[in-house]
Design an enzyme around this catalytic site. Structure first.
Site, short mmCIF file in Angstrom:
data_model
loop_
_atom_site.label_atom_id
_atom_site.label_comp_id
_atom_site.label_asym_id
_atom_site.label_seq_id
_atom_site.Cartn_x
_atom_site.Cartn_y
_atom_site.Cartn_z
N ASP A 122 -14.58 -21.75 -12.19
CA ASP A 122 -15.56 -20.91 -12.53
C ASP A 122 -16.37 -20.10 -11.49
OD1 ASP A 122 -15.06 -21.98 -15.00
OD2 ASP A 122 -17.05 -22.99 -15.58
N HIS A 140 -15.53 -25.27 -9.46
CA HIS A 140 -15.89 -23.75 -9.17
C HIS A 140 -15.45 -23.34 -7.70
CE1 HIS A 140 -19.04 -25.66 -11.58
NE2 HIS A 140 -19.30 -24.46 -12.04
#
Length: 485
Positions: free
Chosen positions: A309, A451
C-alpha cells in the site's frame, strides 16, 4: 483486523468523472468556477497544476497508520535541490501530527483530543503549483476532523532556486508594496457575504501576523494571483473558505523579484526545472522480467496474495520489484493517486514486471467521511492516473484504513479488497518483526498487508519470500487468487 472481501461488487459508476489536472496552469479538479468565490480546495481532494514531467529525482515522503480508531496519513514531496522548502514542510507536518496524536503535550496518544462528528482523522496531502525554471511551488492541504472550524487548512510553500531560499506566500509581494497589496485585498473582501471590516482588520492589520493569514497564494495560468483564506480567518465561520483573485495588471507592479519569476514560470514555463541540485536524481525504476502467465490453481495449491500500500515510492518500490522477481512472485500494489501522478514510470514498471496495480484513493482519506461525489473523485482520479501510466484501468480498490460502507460501495464499480494479515509495519519499523508477523500468521489464500513506502518493510520481503516458498506457497495477485478459488 478487517477481513478481505472476495466477492466482486457490481455497481453502476456514478457521474462526476473528475481527473487530476497535470498540465501547467490547469485548475485542480475541485476548482471554484468563479474568480472571487469559495476556495479552490474542498475537503481533502486536491489536484495538481504543475507539469510533473519536469520533476526528476523527487521523493514522496509518506507515512500513515492502519488504525481505524485513529486514522492519519501525511505526505509531502522532497525535490532535489530544494532542501529548505522540504525542511519547512517537514517541520509543519511534524507539528500537526504531534498535535493530533497529543504528543505535543505528553501522555498517551489522544488522536485529536476528542472525536469529531465523523470521528477523528488527520490527512496532509500535497499538490505541485509550479515546477519550472528556478521556481518550485507546493501546496499542502490538511484536513483535521477534530478541528473547531471546517478542519481544512491550505498552505503554499515556495522555493527560490536563484537565492536557494524557502519563501512563504507573502514573499511573492515586494516589501514596499505589501500595504498596497493588503489594501486591495480588503477592498475585494469588503462586499463579500460573511465578511466584516472587523474580521478583515483582525487578520490583515497586524503586520507581524500577515504571513500566517496570507499563507496560500498562487498564480493562475493567466498570471492573476489567487489568495485563499481558511474558514474563520477573514470571515465568520459560516461563510466558509474564501478565495480572492487579483488581476495580473493589478498585482504585477507589486510583485517581488521572486514573485515576478514565479508568475512567469506559471504563465510561460521553461522546459525544465533547475534548482541547482548537487546530486544526481535517482534513475528510472527498471521493469523486471515478467514471469509470464500464472497457471497456479489456488483451489489446490497454497497461495498467498502479498499486497503493498501507499506507493509508489522511490527507491523502495524499485528495490521491492527486484526482490519479487528473484522468486518469480507476483503481488498487488494499491497505489495512491498523487504518487502515481508524480511517479508514473514506477507504476508502469510494476505492470511490466507482471504485477497487479489497484486503486488506494487519491490522497488516503477515510472514504466514509466523504460525500459520494468526493468518494467518486478520489477513486476515479486515481484510476485515471493509473490508466495514463499503464494503459490499463484498475478493477480493485482498497479503502484506506479498511473504512467502507454502503455509500462507498455505491460510489464505484471497483471491487473492494481488505486483508487478513496486517503487519503493522507503519508502527514497528523492524524488518525482522514484519517478516515474523507474515510468516507466523499467514495461511493459505490469505491477503497480507505491507507498505512499500517503508524501507524496513521492503527489507523484510526477502525473508518472507524465502521462508514461505520453502513451505510450498505460491505468491499470486489478488485477482488471480479470487479467480481460482
Amino acid at each position: 483486523m478487517p477481513r478481505r472481501s472476495l466477492a466482486p461488487v457490481f455497481l453502476l459508476l456514478g457521474s462526476l468523472a473528475l481527473t487530476a489536472a497535470c498540465s501547467t496552469g490547469s485548475p485542480p479538479a475541485d476548482s471554484a468556477p468563479s474568480p472571487d468565490g469559495p476556495s479552490r480546495t474542498r475537503g481533502n481532494d486536491t489536484g495538481s497544476q504543475a507539469d510533473l514531467t519536469k520533476l526528476k529525482g523527487v521523493n514522496i515522503v509518506s507515512d500513515s497508520s492502519t488504525d481505524r480508531s485513529c486514522p492519519w496519513a501525511t505526505s509531502y514531496p522532497d525535490v532535489p535541490g530544494a532542501g529548505a522548502i522540504t525542511a519547512a514542510m517537514k517541520k509543519d507536518v511534524k507539528v500537526r501530527l504531534a498535535g493530533f496524536l497529543g504528543e505535543d503535550v505528553g501522555g498517551p496518544p489522544s488522536c485529536g483530543g476528542a472525536d469529531g462528528s465523523q470521528g477523528p482523522e488527520l490527512n496532509v496531502s500535497f499538490s505541485f503549483l509550479v515546477s519550472s525554471g528556478d521556481v518550485l511551488g507546493v501546496r499542502l492541504t490538511t484536513v483535521d476532523r477534530t478541528s473547531n472550524a471546517d478542519g481544512t487548512d491550505t498552505r503554499a510553500y515556495w522555493y527560490d532556486g536563484a537565492a536557494k531560499k524557502y519563501r512563504p506566500s507573502f514573499g511573492l509581494i515586494a516589501d514596499g508594496s505589501r500595504d498596497a497589496f493588503v489594501s486591495a485585498l480588503k477592498k475585494r473582501l469588503e462586499k463579500r457575504e460573511g465578511v466584516t471590516p472587523e474580521t478583515v482588520d483582525a487578520a490583515l492589520n497586524d503586520q507581524e501576523n500577515r504571513d500566517a493569514y496570507l499563507d496560500d497564494m498562487a498564480f493562475t495560468a493567466d498570471g492573476d494571483l489567487e489568495v485563499d483564506f481558511d474558514r474563520g480567518t477573514v470571515g465568520v465561520p459560516p461563510a466558509g473558505r474564501i478565495s480572492v483573485t487579483l488581476p495580473k495588471t493589478t498585482v504585477t507592479p507589486w510583485l517581488s523579484d521572486f514573485g515576478s519569476r514565479a508568475q512567469k514560470q506559471t504563465t510561460d514555463p521553461d522546459d525544465k526545472l533547475d534548482l541547482g541540485a548537487t546530486h544526481t536524481p535517482a534513475p528510472t525504476v527498471a521493469a523486471q522480467p515478467d514471469p509470464g502467465e500464472d497457471t497456479t490453481d489456488c483451489s489446490k495449491a497454497k497461495c498467498i496474495a502479498l499486497t503493498f500500500d501507499d506507493g509508489p515510492a522511490t527507491p523502495e518500490t524499485g528495490t521491492l520489484l527486484k526482490y519479487l522477481a528473484q522468486y518469480k512472485a507476483r503481488a498487488t500494489f494499491f497505489v495512491v493517486g498523487q504518487n502515481v501522478a508524480t511517479h508514473p514510470d514506477i507504476v508502469r514498471a510494476e505492470v511490466q514486471s507482471g504485477h497487479e496495480v489497484a486503486n488506494h484513493s487519491w490522497n488516503h482519506p477515510v472514504l466514509t467521511n466523504l460525500t459520494s461525489a468526493q468518494i467518486r473523485s478520489q477513486l476515479q482520479r486515481t484510476s485515471a492516473a493509473i490508466k495514463a501510466a499503464t494503459g490499463k484501468e484498475p478493477t480493485l480498490f482498497r479503502p484506506p484504513y479498511g473504512a467502507i460502507d454502503g455509500k462507498v460501495r455505491a460510489a464505484t464499480s471497483l471491487s473492494p479488497v481488505l486483508w487478513d494479515v496486517d503487519t503493522l509495519d507503519w508502527k514497528f519499523h523492524d524488518p525482522a518483526k514484519v517478516a515474523r508477523t507474515v510468516i507466523s500468521q499467514a495461511k493459505p489464500n490469505d491477503v497480507v498487508l505491507i507498505h512499500d513506502i517503508h524501507p524496513a518493510s521492503v527489507a523484510a520481503v526477502p525473508e518472507v519470500l524465502r521462508t514461505l516458498t520453502a513451505r510450498g506457497y505460491h505468491f499470486v495477485t489478488v485477482s488471480h487468487l479470487r479467480a481460482t478459488l
